[in-house]
Design an enzyme around this catalytic site. Structure first.
Site, PDB file in Angstrom:
ATOM      1  N   ILE A   1       0.843  -1.185   0.000  1.00  0.00           N
ATOM      2  CA  ILE A   1       0.000   0.000   0.000  1.00  0.00           C
ATOM      3  C   ILE A   1       0.879   1.237   0.000  1.00  0.00           C
ATOM      4  O   ILE A   1       2.034   1.203   0.428  1.00  0.00           O
ATOM      5  CB  ILE A   1      -0.974   0.043   1.207  1.00  0.00           C
ATOM      6  N   SER A   2       0.339   2.335  -0.527  1.00  0.00           N
ATOM      7  CA  SER A   2       1.023   3.620  -0.565  1.00  0.00           C
ATOM      8  C   SER A   2       2.331   3.472  -1.355  1.00  0.00           C
ATOM      9  O   SER A   2       2.296   3.029  -2.503  1.00  0.00           O
ATOM     10  CB  SER A   2       1.240   4.141   0.859  1.00  0.00           C
ATOM     11  N   ASN A   3       3.467   3.804  -0.763  1.00  0.00           N
ATOM     12  CA  ASN A   3       4.721   3.597  -1.477  1.00  0.00           C
ATOM     13  C   ASN A   3       4.946   2.124  -1.793  1.00  0.00           C
ATOM     14  O   ASN A   3       5.532   1.775  -2.823  1.00  0.00           O
ATOM     15  CB  ASN A   3       5.893   4.141  -0.667  1.00  0.00           C
TER      16      ASN A   3
END
Length: 604
Positions: free
Chosen positions: A268-270
């Site tokens: 998730i995210s980066n």
């Protein structure tokens, strides 16, 4: 816990290499674990023995000696921090009841510092090999930490789904992480998380710093590697390490190869951006990918640095235009309004917005952000990042990383250090250093490390530094060109055709807005013929961990259950149960009550 420095069994490694199909040279590397630890009884892989109640505790696990915690104590505290930073563990949040699990997962961990070719600094990898690993249905989940977190930064994402199912998990910090280095004391972090003097052993990060440098250096900002450019390769190297360690953990089932082991990448995210970068690498080494709220940049869309520096400057003023009751708390409107009003005045003086009153200036900033593609939902949820000064912290770190600037070379003069109460820099204490690895987020400020801004001045204290950071996005001097070159190096390509991919993104994301990331990525991937499905979740923002705050929990739904559901879906697809499809998920917030399955509307 036993600390061992072990080489993978030579005969086993040679057998694995000789039987592997010829793909890439890296797949024939003989990997070794620097440390193998066992986690059973009062300890385990998933929660370090804390269980759901222990993870919910408001105080972190204690150290027997605050200045010299053991490796086991640091690991437990790092896992506690990373769970709480990613998942909503509040009593009404539904974790462990409606979705998710922290069931005990006994097993072993294989840890190492790996280095990509030409990289200055290593990245951490950890394989978790559960005792219930199913050798008849061999499964390896590979993941990267969200944000710039340490190596356990995706344990709530990947470990919570994989370990109860008998899958192994391999983690990487993707060249970022919490391996801070004390420039004054010349002390860094060893492989096991403990503080180590530079001359006493191998460090997870040792910066190339000038003589007499002071303060704190950390890997994401100061490695001079621009790690984001290699996130996909970090993922693949971690997967290769994972397969090699599985052969060591379960020799009766060896060899483990990409062609005989199911490999699913999730983040998730980066971490979501990292697994999408892995999806574009050549070869059929990956079986499926799930990317949640990914930080991914494609041709024609604004970069993370572009919209982050834009938000850092404009959003405080623009948010004054929203109704007073529109923004979730924190930030407390009465406390921040004077600072946001000062920002409006600064923007007007700089010629960036118009208006002769704070109200007119706020409206001008709001209309400018809307014209740039920001939605009301993103502006509303972005209040969290504004209130915690997160935009500036991200911009400072990424400017250094993209430009490959070393310690004391930041083009806008920012630095990092422990601070006195009056914000002046000072030397860190041994007790402060001891928790950097376990408590840090990978991007200061936090865990006793502050952001030092030499351009601070009243009344709009951070404006001058932010203007300097913003200028690096479009300027033409050498520093700006270096930053822009680094940004170009992180642009994503298209995934391998036929690879099952599900992208999951909340429509209210105010940190990584889907309009700038997932929307253009999915559109371009579909146009290129890739097998990408897009799950868009209504009323989901970026930070599940902040849903424990009443104002956020009442109006937003968690994203993690949809990431778990997407993992279930791609796993079923690999079992021949039909392909995934696009979904627009009409989730409903819990309001003042507790999360229920009916509100989440989870895909089946």
């Amino acid at each position: 816990m036993m600390r061992n420095s072990l080489m993978a069994t030579l005969a086993l490694a040679l057998a694995a290499c000789s039987s592997m199909p010829s793909r890439t040279p890296q797949e024939q590397t003989v990997y070794q674990a620097q440390r193998i630890t066992e986690h059973r009884g009062s300890d385990d892989l998933l929660s370090a023995g804390l269980g759901l109640d222990g993870l919910r505790a408001m105080t972190p696990p204690a150290f027997a000696d605050a200045a010299a915690p053991t490796a086991l104590e640091l690991r437990r505290r790092a896992i506690w921090n990373n769970w709480r930073g990613i998942a909503d563990l509040s009593l009404t949040g539904g974790y462990g009841q409606v979705y998710g699990s922290v069931a005990g997962a006994p097993g072993r961990e294989y840890s190492a510092l790996l280095r990509l070719p030409q990289a200055r600094q290593p990245h951490r990898v950890v394989l978790q090999a559960p005792d219930n690993f199913d050798t008849g249905k061999r499964c390896l989940v590979v993941t990267a930490s969200s944000g710039s977190r340490g190596v356990y930064g995706a344990i709530a994402v990947a470990g919570a789904w994989a370990l109860p199912k008998g899958c192994a998990v391999v983690y990487t910090d993707k060249g970022a992480g919490t391996d801070y280095f004390d420039l004054d004391a010349q002390v860094g972090v060893g492989e096991d998380g403990r503080s180590v003097a530079l001359e006493q052993g191998e460090l997870a990060f040792a910066p190339d710093a000038p003589v007499g440098a002071s303060g704190v250096a950390f890997k994401h900002a100061h490695s001079q590697d621009n790690p984001e450019a290699d996130w996909g390769r970090h993922i693949k190297q971690a997967a290769e390490f994972g397969l090699a360690m599985l052969a060591q953990a379960y020799p009766q089932a060896a060899p483990f190869r990409f062609d005989n082991t199911r490999v699913i990448a999730v983040g998730i995210s980066n971490g979501g951006g990292a697994v999408l970068r892995a999806a574009e690498l050549e070869g059929d080494w990956l079986d499926a990918v799930v990317a949640g709220e990914p930080n991914v940049q494609v041709e024609g869309a604004p970069s993370l640095y572009d919209y982050t520096t834009e938000a850092a400057l404009l959003m405080p003023c623009a948010q004054l235009h929203l109704p007073a009751d529109a923004l979730p708390q924190p930030p407390l409107r009465a406390q921040v309004e004077p600072f946001w009003t000062a920002r409006c005045a600064s923007l007007k003086s700089a010629g960036l917005i118009s208006g002769d009153s704070p109200q007119a200036q706020a409206a001008s900033a709001y209309e400018l952000m809307r014209a740039k593609g920001w939605t009301d939902a993103a502006l509303t949820a972005g209040a969290l990042s504004t209130g915690f000064d997160l935009w500036r912290a991200i911009a400072v770190t990424y400017a250094s990383a993209y430009g490959r600037f070393g310690v004391a070379e930041h083009p806008c003069g920012f630095s990092f250090a422990a601070q006195n109460a009056d914000t002046r820099a000072r030397a860190a204490t041994p007790a402060e250093r001891s928790v950097w690895w376990s408590d840090g987020s990978g991007i200061p400020p936090g865990a006793g490390v502050g952001l030092i801004d030499g351009k601070l001045s009243a009344p709009d204290f951070t404006f001058n530094g932010l203007q300097c950071l913003r200028a690096l996005n479009s300027g033409s001097d050498d520093a700006a060109r270096r930053v822009q070159q680094g940004i170009a190096q992180v642009r994503a390509g298209m995934p391998r055709k036929g690879l099952p991919i599900i992208v999951v993104h909340g429509r209210d994301d105010g940190l990584i807005p889907p309009a700038f990331t997932s929307d253009p990525y999915v559109a371009q991937a579909k146009a290129a013929g890739s097998a990408v499905s897009y799950w868009q979740v209504q009323h989901a923002q970026h930070f599940d961990g902040f849903l424990a705050l009443p104002a956020y929990g009442a109006r937003y739904v968690p994203l993690l259950p949809y990431v778990y559901a997407a993992l279930d879906r791609v796993s079923a697809q690999l079992d021949g149960q039909g392909a995934a499809s696009d979904r627009e998920i009409a989730a409903q917030p819990r309001g003042a009550g507790a999360v229920s399955a009916e509100q989440l509307q989870l895909p089946r």
